[in-house]
Design a protein around this motif. Structure first.
Motif, PDB file in Angstrom:
ATOM      1  N   GLU A   1       0.861  -1.176   0.000  1.00 56.80           N
ATOM      2  CA  GLU A   1       0.000   0.000   0.000  1.00 56.80           C
ATOM      3  C   GLU A   1       0.900   1.229   0.000  1.00 56.80           C
ATOM      4  N   PRO A   2       0.337   2.379  -0.327  1.00 52.94           N
ATOM      5  CA  PRO A   2       1.153   3.593  -0.313  1.00 52.94           C
ATOM      6  C   PRO A   2       1.834   3.760   1.046  1.00 52.94           C
ATOM      7  N   GLY A   3       3.110   4.124   0.988  1.00 56.04           N
ATOM      8  CA  GLY A   3       3.893   4.275   2.196  1.00 56.04           C
ATOM      9  C   GLY A   3       4.752   3.065   2.505  1.00 56.04           C
ATOM     10  N   MET A   4       4.683   2.046   1.638  1.00 55.17           N
ATOM     11  CA  MET A   4       5.462   0.825   1.853  1.00 55.17           C
ATOM     12  C   MET A   4       6.658   0.776   0.903  1.00 55.17           C
ATOM     13  N   VAL A   5       7.763   0.243   1.403  1.00 55.90           N
ATOM     14  CA  VAL A   5       8.925  -0.042   0.574  1.00 55.90           C
ATOM     15  C   VAL A   5       8.746  -1.478   0.102  1.00 55.90           C
ATOM     16  N   VAL A   6       8.674  -1.646  -1.207  1.00 60.79           N
ATOM     17  CA  VAL A   6       8.349  -2.935  -1.805  1.00 60.79           C
ATOM     18  C   VAL A   6       9.591  -3.508  -2.487  1.00 60.79           C
ATOM     19  N   THR A   7       9.859  -4.770  -2.222  1.00 54.38           N
ATOM     20  CA  THR A   7      10.923  -5.497  -2.898  1.00 54.38           C
ATOM     21  C   THR A   7      10.247  -6.553  -3.759  1.00 54.38           C
ATOM     22  N   TYR A   8      10.638  -6.617  -5.040  1.00 54.64           N
ATOM     23  CA  TYR A   8      10.006  -7.561  -5.957  1.00 54.64           C
ATOM     24  C   TYR A   8      11.041  -8.082  -6.941  1.00 54.64           C
ATOM     25  N   LYS A   9      10.652  -9.126  -7.646  1.00 58.31           N
ATOM     26  CA  LYS A   9      11.480  -9.626  -8.746  1.00 58.31           C
ATOM     27  C   LYS A   9      10.554 -10.077  -9.852  1.00 58.31           C
ATOM     28  N   PHE A  10      11.064 -10.023 -11.065  1.00 59.65           N
ATOM     29  CA  PHE A  10      10.297 -10.513 -12.203  1.00 59.65           C
ATOM     30  C   PHE A  10      10.341 -12.028 -12.206  1.00 59.65           C
ATOM     31  N   VAL A  11       9.223 -12.667 -12.525  1.00 60.75           N
ATOM     32  CA  VAL A  11       9.165 -14.121 -12.606  1.00 60.75           C
ATOM     33  C   VAL A  11      10.180 -14.576 -13.654  1.00 60.75           C
ATOM     34  N   GLY A  12      11.007 -15.556 -13.275  1.00 60.42           N
ATOM     35  CA  GLY A  12      12.032 -16.064 -14.178  1.00 60.42           C
ATOM     36  C   GLY A  12      13.411 -15.506 -13.897  1.00 60.42           C
ATOM     37  N   ASP A  13      13.479 -14.355 -13.192  1.00 59.00           N
ATOM     38  CA  ASP A  13      14.787 -13.810 -12.818  1.00 59.00           C
ATOM     39  C   ASP A  13      15.307 -14.570 -11.609  1.00 59.00           C
ATOM     40  N   GLY A  14      16.601 -14.594 -11.422  1.00 61.87           N
ATOM     41  CA  GLY A  14      17.192 -15.238 -10.257  1.00 61.87           C
ATOM     42  C   GLY A  14      16.854 -14.492  -8.979  1.00 61.87           C
ATOM     43  N   ASP A  15      17.095 -15.157  -7.849  1.00 60.87           N
ATOM     44  CA  ASP A  15      16.769 -14.556  -6.546  1.00 60.87           C
ATOM     45  C   ASP A  15      17.578 -13.308  -6.239  1.00 60.87           C
ATOM     46  N   ASP A  16      18.731 -13.146  -6.888  1.00 57.90           N
ATOM     47  CA  ASP A  16      19.539 -11.962  -6.624  1.00 57.90           C
ATOM     48  C   ASP A  16      19.179 -10.795  -7.551  1.00 57.90           C
ATOM     49  N   GLU A  17      18.158 -10.969  -8.363  1.00 60.74           N
ATOM     50  CA  GLU A  17      17.722  -9.926  -9.308  1.00 60.74           C
ATOM     51  C   GLU A  17      16.506  -9.167  -8.764  1.00 60.74           C
ATOM     52  N   VAL A  18      16.535  -8.794  -7.499  1.00 61.28           N
ATOM     53  CA  VAL A  18      15.399  -8.099  -6.899  1.00 61.28           C
ATOM     54  C   VAL A  18      15.548  -6.585  -7.061  1.00 61.28           C
ATOM     55  N   GLU A  19      14.428  -5.914  -7.043  1.00 59.02           N
ATOM     56  CA  GLU A  19      14.396  -4.451  -7.108  1.00 59.02           C
ATOM     57  C   GLU A  19      13.543  -3.940  -5.955  1.00 59.02           C
ATOM     58  N   THR A  20      13.833  -2.734  -5.501  1.00 58.50           N
ATOM     59  CA  THR A  20      13.120  -2.150  -4.367  1.00 58.50           C
ATOM     60  C   THR A  20      12.686  -0.737  -4.721  1.00 58.50           C
ATOM     61  N   PHE A  21      11.488  -0.368  -4.292  1.00 57.70           N
ATOM     62  CA  PHE A  21      10.988   0.993  -4.516  1.00 57.70           C
ATOM     63  C   PHE A  21      10.010   1.360  -3.414  1.00 57.70           C
ATOM     64  N   LEU A  22       9.723   2.646  -3.313  1.00 57.98           N
ATOM     65  CA  LEU A  22       8.723   3.164  -2.395  1.00 57.98           C
ATOM     66  C   LEU A  22       7.448   3.401  -3.187  1.00 57.98           C
ATOM     67  N   LEU A  23       6.343   2.876  -2.716  1.00 57.59           N
ATOM     68  CA  LEU A  23       5.054   3.120  -3.363  1.00 57.59           C
ATOM     69  C   LEU A  23       4.480   4.401  -2.773  1.00 57.59           C
ATOM     70  N   GLY A  24       4.411   5.439  -3.581  1.00 55.94           N
ATOM     71  CA  GLY A  24       3.930   6.734  -3.113  1.00 55.94           C
ATOM     72  C   GLY A  24       3.986   7.745  -4.238  1.00 55.94           C
ATOM     73  N   ALA A  25       3.791   8.997  -3.929  1.00 60.08           N
ATOM     74  CA  ALA A  25       3.852  10.048  -4.939  1.00 60.08           C
ATOM     75  C   ALA A  25       5.289  10.533  -5.071  1.00 60.08           C
ATOM     76  N   ARG A  26       5.628  11.043  -6.229  1.00 60.71           N
ATOM     77  CA  ARG A  26       7.014  11.399  -6.528  1.00 60.71           C
ATOM     78  C   ARG A  26       7.428  12.769  -5.999  1.00 60.71           C
ATOM     79  N   GLU A  27       6.519  13.501  -5.369  1.00 60.10           N
ATOM     80  CA  GLU A  27       6.859  14.849  -4.916  1.00 60.10           C
ATOM     81  C   GLU A  27       8.050  14.863  -3.965  1.00 60.10           C
ATOM     82  N   ILE A  28       8.150  13.850  -3.130  1.00 58.51           N
ATOM     83  CA  ILE A  28       9.300  13.758  -2.232  1.00 58.51           C
ATOM     84  C   ILE A  28       9.932  12.403  -2.468  1.00 58.51           C
ATOM     85  N   GLU A  29      11.051  12.419  -3.173  1.00 60.07           N
ATOM     86  CA  GLU A  29      11.747  11.175  -3.480  1.00 60.07           C
ATOM     87  C   GLU A  29      12.945  11.049  -2.548  1.00 60.07           C
TER      88      GLU A  29
END
Length: 167
Positions: A91-119
């Motif tokens: 939900e907004p306000g969460m730091v999400v870690t994900y990976k694309f199906v088929g990528d290895g376990d070390d191919e994860v990406e992380t982002f903040l779900l929210g508005a871009r006004e304050i990055e």
């Protein structure tokens, strides 16, 4: 850190609200005064048609006024709230870690779900209205979610983690 719906409520932490309010106060006071002084000084130089300093200052004034309107609108719709619960739900306000199906376990990406006004420094922000953000919003850690990328390609991601942003 912020979250927004198209033209609805904008969720802000108290820190984010304070920063945006301070920016607005600066732009409406000293920021405006500086630009007006530059326009006035450039106008005093003479012919406005060939006065690059004048045109640059007028362009800067337009950008400043646009940012003031954006901040006023955002703060008018703001709801100051607490950080979301640490329940693994995206939900907004969460730091999400994900990976694309088929990528290895070390191919994860992380982002903040929210508005871009304050990055936050060093953390990418995806809007809840973005293709990935809207697809995973409301899903939980461990789920696989598919969505359509802007290029029309169907992608699948596994949500590896979702924790509250505490910065």
């Amino acid at each position: 850190m912020t979250q927004s719906t198209e033209q609805g409520t904008v969720w802000l932490t108290q820190d984010a609200h304070d920063k945006l309010t301070a920016e607005l106060e600066h732009l409406k006071g000293p920021g405006r005064q500086e630009v007006v002084a530059r326009i006035s000084a450039a106008r005093d130089e003479g012919d406005l048609k060939e006065n690059g300093g004048y045109h640059a200052a007028r362009e800067e004034q337009g950008k400043l006024e646009g940012r003031i309107r954006q901040l006023e609108d955002m703060l008018r719709r703001a709801e100051v709230g607490e950080t979301p619960q640490n329940d693994g739900v995206v939900e907004p306000g969460m730091v999400v870690t994900y990976k694309f199906v088929g990528d290895g376990d070390d191919e994860v990406e992380t982002f903040l779900l929210g508005a871009r006004e304050i990055e936050p420094e060093g953390l990418t922000v995806y809007s809840p209205q973005s293709p990935l953000g809207s697809a995973i919003n409301g899903h939980t850690k461990g789920e696989t979610v598919s969505y359509e990328a802007p290029n029309g390609k169907q992608l699948e991601v596994v949500i590896m983690d979702a924790v509250p942003y505490t910065g």
